[in-house]
Write a protein that holds these residues in place. Sequence first.
Motif, PDB file in Angstrom:
ATOM      1  N   ALA A   1       2.103   2.605 -10.769  1.00 22.10           N
ATOM      2  CA  ALA A   1       2.180   2.420  -9.689  1.00 22.10           C
ATOM      3  C   ALA A   1       2.017   0.901  -9.143  1.00 22.10           C
ATOM      4  N   LEU A   2       0.786   0.392  -9.738  1.00 19.87           N
ATOM      5  CA  LEU A   2       0.116  -0.645  -9.422  1.00 19.87           C
ATOM      6  C   LEU A   2       1.185  -1.739 -10.225  1.00 19.87           C
ATOM      7  N   LEU A   3       1.461  -1.685 -11.379  1.00 23.83           N
ATOM      8  CA  LEU A   3       1.595  -3.366 -12.173  1.00 23.83           C
ATOM      9  C   LEU A   3       3.521  -2.977 -11.610  1.00 23.83           C
ATOM     10  N   HIS A   4       4.348  -1.722 -11.146  1.00 22.19           N
ATOM     11  CA  HIS A   4       5.551  -1.589 -10.565  1.00 22.19           C
ATOM     12  C   HIS A   4       5.460  -2.059  -9.497  1.00 22.19           C
ATOM     13  N   THR A   5       4.851  -1.870  -8.491  1.00 24.06           N
ATOM     14  CA  THR A   5       4.614  -2.611  -7.259  1.00 24.06           C
ATOM     15  C   THR A   5       4.094  -3.650  -7.026  1.00 24.06           C
ATOM     16  N   ILE A   6       3.492  -4.294  -8.559  1.00 27.93           N
ATOM     17  CA  ILE A   6       2.908  -6.128  -8.353  1.00 27.93           C
ATOM     18  C   ILE A   6       4.994  -6.549  -8.823  1.00 27.93           C
TER      19      ILE A   6
ATOM     20  N   ALA B   1       0.754  -1.143   0.444  1.00 31.53           N
ATOM     21  CA  ALA B   1       0.615  -0.162  -0.211  1.00 31.53           C
ATOM     22  C   ALA B   1       1.454   1.345  -0.577  1.00 31.53           C
ATOM     23  N   TYR B   2       2.220   1.285   0.954  1.00 29.32           N
ATOM     24  CA  TYR B   2       2.271   2.107   0.798  1.00 29.32           C
ATOM     25  C   TYR B   2       3.224   2.476  -0.692  1.00 29.32           C
ATOM     26  N   ARG B   3       3.708   1.907  -1.384  1.00 28.58           N
ATOM     27  CA  ARG B   3       4.271   1.735  -2.241  1.00 28.58           C
ATOM     28  C   ARG B   3       3.543   2.426  -2.911  1.00 28.58           C
ATOM     29  N   VAL B   4       2.577   1.852  -3.822  1.00 28.11           N
ATOM     30  CA  VAL B   4       0.944   2.424  -4.903  1.00 28.11           C
ATOM     31  C   VAL B   4       1.187   3.745  -4.175  1.00 28.11           C
ATOM     32  N   ALA B   5       0.651   4.403  -3.070  1.00 30.43           N
ATOM     33  CA  ALA B   5       0.302   5.400  -3.356  1.00 30.43           C
ATOM     34  C   ALA B   5       1.522   6.470  -2.895  1.00 30.43           C
ATOM     35  N   THR B   6       2.806   5.882  -2.645  1.00 33.66           N
ATOM     36  CA  THR B   6       3.741   7.195  -2.824  1.00 33.66           C
ATOM     37  C   THR B   6       4.329   7.666  -4.268  1.00 33.66           C
ATOM     38  N   LEU B   7       3.929   6.498  -4.447  1.00 33.78           N
ATOM     39  CA  LEU B   7       4.202   6.125  -6.174  1.00 33.78           C
ATOM     40  C   LEU B   7       3.460   7.107  -7.253  1.00 33.78           C
ATOM     41  N   THR B   8       2.378   7.008  -6.900  1.00 28.24           N
ATOM     42  CA  THR B   8       1.492   7.183  -7.628  1.00 28.24           C
ATOM     43  C   THR B   8       0.881   8.691  -7.488  1.00 28.24           C
ATOM     44  N   ASN B   9       1.464   8.983  -6.018  1.00 29.55           N
ATOM     45  CA  ASN B   9       1.586  10.869  -5.560  1.00 29.55           C
ATOM     46  C   ASN B   9       2.982  11.446  -5.477  1.00 29.55           C
ATOM     47  N   GLY B  10       3.720  11.390  -6.845  1.00 32.82           N
ATOM     48  CA  GLY B  10       5.020  12.215  -6.666  1.00 32.82           C
ATOM     49  C   GLY B  10       5.839  10.974  -7.123  1.00 32.82           C
TER      50      GLY B  10
END
Length: 150
Positions: free
Chosen positions: A101-106, A66-75
Amino acid sequence: MTYSHAPATPDPDLHPQFYTGIPFKRFLAWIVDVLLVFLFCVLVLPFTAFTGLFFFPFMMLVVGFAYRVATLTNGSATWGMRLMGMELRDRRDQPFDFATALLHTIGYSLSMTVAPLQLVSVVLVCTTARCQSLTDMVLASAPVNCRLNR
């Protein structure tokens, strides 16, 4: 009409300043991010009546995702990446949107759970001109030093 499928991120031969120090910065950013996720999980632990101790590694995985998706999406960067002055850019040299961001985090999560994939990813970060991980190569994204003119 000519179409080019080359990445639109800065050319490492023409603009090496965008990639200077990226492998080491990426490593330091990863350490910062792991520590932050650990601290978030410790803060959440009392709200689980401390039963979270029994599934703490799973909680780290979920909170980290969740942290990675949220921070990668916002910034387009995790807090660790921002601290190191770097960001991730998509194939069009744009900041990450939610889907990217979701694909990168997966991809990151998959490579972290399969040791040979993580090894390949680390070798790629250290040897490719754009310092791309395995996930970055699949998505045609690249880590770059932040631009000064924002």
